[in-house]
Design an enzyme around this catalytic site. Structure first.
Site, PDB file in Angstrom:
ATOM      1  N   HIS A 192      -6.217   6.582  -4.507  1.00 57.70           N
ATOM      2  CA  HIS A 192      -7.506   5.918  -4.769  1.00 57.70           C
ATOM      3  C   HIS A 192      -7.912   6.097  -6.241  1.00 57.70           C
ATOM      4  O   HIS A 192      -8.470   5.202  -6.864  1.00 57.70           O
ATOM      5  CB  HIS A 192      -8.587   6.475  -3.848  1.00 57.70           C
ATOM      6  CG  HIS A 192      -8.341   6.152  -2.401  1.00 57.70           C
ATOM      7  ND1 HIS A 192      -8.027   4.882  -1.965  1.00 57.70           N
ATOM      8  CD2 HIS A 192      -8.346   6.939  -1.288  1.00 57.70           C
ATOM      9  CE1 HIS A 192      -7.860   4.888  -0.648  1.00 57.70           C
ATOM     10  NE2 HIS A 192      -8.039   6.126  -0.217  1.00 57.70           N
ATOM     11  N   LEU A 208     -16.937 -12.809 -17.886  1.00 54.46           N
ATOM     12  CA  LEU A 208     -16.480 -12.706 -16.494  1.00 54.46           C
ATOM     13  C   LEU A 208     -17.604 -12.212 -15.577  1.00 54.46           C
ATOM     14  O   LEU A 208     -18.358 -11.313 -15.957  1.00 54.46           O
ATOM     15  CB  LEU A 208     -15.314 -11.706 -16.451  1.00 54.46           C
ATOM     16  CG  LEU A 208     -14.752 -11.350 -15.073  1.00 54.46           C
ATOM     17  CD1 LEU A 208     -13.819 -12.451 -14.584  1.00 54.46           C
ATOM     18  CD2 LEU A 208     -13.999 -10.025 -15.104  1.00 54.46           C
ATOM     19  N   ASP A 260      -4.994  -3.398  -1.860  1.00 45.95           N
ATOM     20  CA  ASP A 260      -4.485  -2.585  -0.746  1.00 45.95           C
ATOM     21  C   ASP A 260      -3.250  -1.782  -1.171  1.00 45.95           C
ATOM     22  O   ASP A 260      -2.494  -2.222  -2.044  1.00 45.95           O
ATOM     23  CB  ASP A 260      -4.149  -3.511   0.432  1.00 45.95           C
ATOM     24  CG  ASP A 260      -4.038  -2.744   1.748  1.00 45.95           C
ATOM     25  OD1 ASP A 260      -4.494  -1.580   1.809  1.00 45.95           O
ATOM     26  OD2 ASP A 260      -3.502  -3.313   2.710  1.00 45.95           O
TER      27      ASP A 260
END
Ligand code: IPE
Ligand code: IPE
Ligand code: MG
Length: 249
Positions: free
Chosen positions: A46, A140, A29
């Site tokens: 962004h 991962l 965020d």
């Protein structure tokens, strides 16, 4: 040492024996505020945030995290201005196109969770291809929550269970938490050990409500585009000092 202390000591010793969280979930965020603070359009926040995604994916793998779940776009985010939604979808398209090589190089398996039918067909096709192309990687697991809402996820799991009961393939009394977990989008994934939210907000915003029942929470004021490996490492070190009791004494 009195028995009580000995017990507590051995538990906390066991719990804090340099345990890297197996699964880290992040609420990324603060992109908009990062840009606004610099007099830039939110889209620039962004764009910078997408670079942080790549840095943190690499870092998580290097630190030994096995699952990283990133909240990229919520079902509620569809209510943002059409311009901003378009920017975010554009960045997503770029990511889906360009990231295969990097994921392969780092042995990352990718999967997506969320409401796929709200996304454009070219995007869902690229998502499915990336999932298939990285399915054999065993480093991962990067799970991207996209058009994701936890309440919607739970409702959809309830519907799956109800349909099985209706068909006679499942007895209502056989439904338990373990089985229910397997009906969620996150099926076959362990619950997050650690949830991090950047930008100073202290709420969960419809993220993994079922899965974070016993997760450790960490809130940092850092805005997502400024988040980096050093801070992730520091938060993981903090996590290692926490004693997780799961309701026991
Ligand atoms: C996070 O940054 C990215 C998404 C939610 C898609 P925001 O866009 O929410 O940035 P702020 O919270 O307005 O600063
Ligand atoms: C949560 O951030 C969703 C994502 C990070 C993708 P928001 O910025 O949408 O959450 P609220 O509106 O502050 O709760
Ligand atoms: Mg926000």
């Amino acid at each position: 040492m009195p028995a009580l202390y000995k017990h507590r000591f051995s538990c906390s010793f066991l719990m804090s024996a340099s345990h890297i969280p197996h699964h880290v979930a992040i609420i990324m965020d603060g992109n908009g505020r990062w840009a606004t603070k610099r007099g830039l359009p939110r889209s620039m926040g962004h764009k910078k945030g997408a670079e942080t995604v790549k840095e943190i994916t690499r870092a998580a793998g290097e630190l030994g995290v096995k699952y990283l779940t990133l909240y990229a776009f919520s079902t509620e985010n569809w209510q943002r201005s059409p311009d901003e939604v378009e920017t975010l979808m554009g960045l997503l398209r770029q990511y889906l196109k360009s990231d295969l090589q990097e994921l392969q190089k780092n042995n990352v398996r990718i999967r997506f969770i969320g409401e796929r039918d709200m996304l454009a067909p070219d995007i869902t096709a690229a998502m499915a291809k990336l999932e298939a192309d990285t399915a054999g990687n065993d480093g991962l697991t990067l799970c991207v929550a996209l058009s994701y809402g936890s309440r919607q996820e739970i409702v959809s799991a309830v519907k799956k269970a109800a349909a099985l009961v209706k068909k006679g393939d499942l007895q209502a009394e056989d439904i338990d938490a373990k089985m229910f977990s397997e009906m969620l989008y996150t099926q076959a994934m362990p619950d997050p050990d650690l949830v991090i939210r950047t930008s100073g907000e202290q709420r969960v915003s419809n993220y993994l409500l079922w899965q974070i029942a016993y997760s450790e929470l960490f809130f940092t004021k850092t805005l997502w585009p400024d988040f980096n490996k050093d801070e992730l490492t520091a938060i993981i070190n903090d996590f290692k000092t926490r004693e997780r009791r799961y309701g026991k004494n």
